[in-house]
Design a protein around this motif. Structure first.
Motif, short mmCIF file in Angstrom:
data_model
loop_
_atom_site.label_atom_id
_atom_site.label_comp_id
_atom_site.label_asym_id
_atom_site.label_seq_id
_atom_site.Cartn_x
_atom_site.Cartn_y
_atom_site.Cartn_z
N LYS A 1 10.23 4.85 1.16
CA LYS A 1 10.01 6.26 1.54
C LYS A 1 8.79 6.53 2.21
O LYS A 1 8.93 7.11 3.17
CB LYS A 1 9.81 6.90 0.08
N SER A 2 7.57 5.49 2.09
CA SER A 2 6.60 5.68 2.92
C SER A 2 6.98 5.33 4.58
O SER A 2 6.37 6.04 5.41
CB SER A 2 5.38 4.72 2.46
N VAL A 3 7.57 4.69 4.70
CA VAL A 3 7.90 4.00 5.92
C VAL A 3 8.68 5.31 6.82
O VAL A 3 8.46 5.54 7.91
CB VAL A 3 8.82 2.59 6.03
N ARG A 4 9.57 5.75 5.93
CA ARG A 4 10.52 6.82 6.52
C ARG A 4 9.41 8.15 6.85
O ARG A 4 9.63 8.61 7.87
CB ARG A 4 11.58 7.35 5.68
N LEU A 5 8.64 8.53 6.02
CA LEU A 5 7.63 9.43 6.41
C LEU A 5 6.73 9.13 7.51
O LEU A 5 6.46 10.16 8.34
CB LEU A 5 6.76 9.74 5.10
N LEU A 6 6.17 7.88 7.50
CA LEU A 6 5.17 7.46 8.68
C LEU A 6 5.99 7.69 10.13
O LEU A 6 5.48 8.27 10.93
CB LEU A 6 4.79 6.22 8.40
N LYS A 7 7.11 7.36 10.12
CA LYS A 7 8.19 7.24 11.24
C LYS A 7 8.12 8.71 11.65
O LYS A 7 8.14 9.11 13.03
CB LYS A 7 9.53 6.86 11.16
N ALA A 8 8.29 9.66 10.73
CA ALA A 8 8.36 11.20 10.80
C ALA A 8 7.25 11.82 11.39
O ALA A 8 7.31 12.72 12.16
CB ALA A 8 8.99 11.92 9.70
N ARG A 9 5.92 11.02 11.07
CA ARG A 9 4.78 11.35 11.48
C ARG A 9 4.27 11.02 12.73
O ARG A 9 3.12 10.91 12.93
CB ARG A 9 3.84 11.26 10.31
N ASN A 10 5.28 10.15 13.43
CA ASN A 10 5.08 9.68 14.91
C ASN A 10 4.04 8.34 14.74
O ASN A 10 3.16 8.36 15.79
CB ASN A 10 4.35 10.75 15.58
N TYR A 11 4.27 7.66 13.74
CA TYR A 11 3.66 6.23 13.82
C TYR A 11 4.75 5.38 14.21
O TYR A 11 5.72 4.98 13.77
CB TYR A 11 2.92 5.91 12.48
N GLY B 1 -0.86 4.73 15.62
CA GLY B 1 -0.17 5.95 16.36
C GLY B 1 -1.12 6.58 17.03
O GLY B 1 -2.49 6.07 17.19
N PRO B 2 -0.59 7.64 17.75
CA PRO B 2 -1.57 8.51 18.37
C PRO B 2 -3.05 9.14 17.53
O PRO B 2 -3.81 9.40 17.99
CB PRO B 2 -0.82 9.75 18.76
N ALA B 3 -2.95 9.19 16.31
CA ALA B 3 -3.88 9.58 15.37
C ALA B 3 -4.73 8.39 15.06
O ALA B 3 -5.91 8.47 14.28
CB ALA B 3 -3.20 10.13 14.04
N GLY B 4 -4.40 7.21 15.58
CA GLY B 4 -5.28 5.93 15.09
C GLY B 4 -4.85 4.90 14.42
O GLY B 4 -3.56 4.88 14.09
N GLY C 1 -11.11 3.74 10.56
CA GLY C 1 -9.64 3.49 10.13
C GLY C 1 -9.45 4.35 8.97
O GLY C 1 -10.23 4.95 7.98
N GLY C 2 -8.13 5.02 8.84
CA GLY C 2 -7.53 5.62 7.98
C GLY C 2 -7.05 5.12 6.62
O GLY C 2 -6.62 3.81 6.89
N ILE C 3 -7.19 5.58 5.55
CA ILE C 3 -6.57 5.09 4.45
C ILE C 3 -5.79 6.08 3.56
O ILE C 3 -6.60 6.97 3.22
CB ILE C 3 -7.51 4.25 3.50
N GLU C 4 -4.75 5.95 3.30
CA GLU C 4 -4.16 6.98 2.31
C GLU C 4 -3.14 6.24 1.29
O GLU C 4 -2.88 4.96 1.20
CB GLU C 4 -2.77 7.70 3.45
N ILE C 5 -2.98 6.97 0.25
CA ILE C 5 -2.44 6.42 -1.20
C ILE C 5 -1.08 7.55 -1.02
O ILE C 5 -1.17 8.91 -1.20
CB ILE C 5 -2.85 6.68 -2.21
N HIS C 6 0.06 6.97 -0.96
CA HIS C 6 1.28 7.76 -1.17
C HIS C 6 1.92 7.27 -2.56
O HIS C 6 2.17 6.26 -2.84
CB HIS C 6 2.25 7.15 -0.26
N GLY C 7 1.94 8.43 -3.35
CA GLY C 7 2.33 8.54 -4.58
C GLY C 7 3.71 9.38 -4.68
O GLY C 7 3.84 10.53 -4.53
#
Length: 107
Positions: free
Chosen positions: A6-16, A45-48, A81-87
Motif C-alpha cells: 500500500k505504501s509503495v502504491r501511495l508513494l508512486k502516486a506522490r511522484n517518487y 523524488g523531486p521532494a528529496g 532527509g525525510g522520515i515518514e511512518i505509514h500506518g
C-alpha cells in the motif's frame, strides 16, 4: 494487500520515481532487518530523499518510539532527509495515517 504494498502504491502516486525496499530477511537471525534499524523503503523524488516505515495503524506509536531512539534517524533528519511512518488500517487502501518525523521530536 500488505502495508508495504500500500505504501509503495501511495508513494508512486506522490511522484517518487525511485522506491527501493531496504529491509531484508536475515535467515541466520530469522527476522526482518530494516535499514538503519527503522526504514522499510528508501524513496527519491523531486521532494528529496525519504525513508518510510510501514506498519499497521495500531503500531504507529511503537514505530515512532523506535525511530526517535535512533541516533541514525536523527542524523538523517538533520541532513534534511525525510522520515515518514505509514500506518494502515485493515481494508483501507487509500488513506493511511502518516506521521512525519521532525528534528524537534528528538530529545
Amino acid at each position: 494487500m500488505t502495508p508495504f504494498q500500500k505504501s509503495v502504491r501511495l508513494l508512486k502516486a506522490r511522484n517518487y520515481p525511485i522506491i527501493e525496499r531496504v529491509e531484508h530477511w536475515n535467515a541466520w537471525a530469522k527476522c526482518r532487518q530494516d535499514l538503519f534499524g527503522f526504514a522499510d523503503l528508501l524513496c527519491v523524488g523531486p521532494a528529496g530523499f525519504l525513508l518510510v516505515q510501514t506498519t499497521t495503524a495500531l503500531n504507529i506509536s511503537a514505530r515512532r518510539k523506535k525511530i526517535l531512539a535512533s541516533g541514525k534517524a536523527k542524523i538523517w533528519v538533520r541532513a534534511r532527509g525525510g522520515i515518514e511512518i505509514h500506518g494502515w488500517r485493515k481494508g483501507d487502501c487509500k488513506d493511511p495515517r502518516i506521521e512525519y518525523i521532525t528534528l524537534e521530536m528528538f530529545s
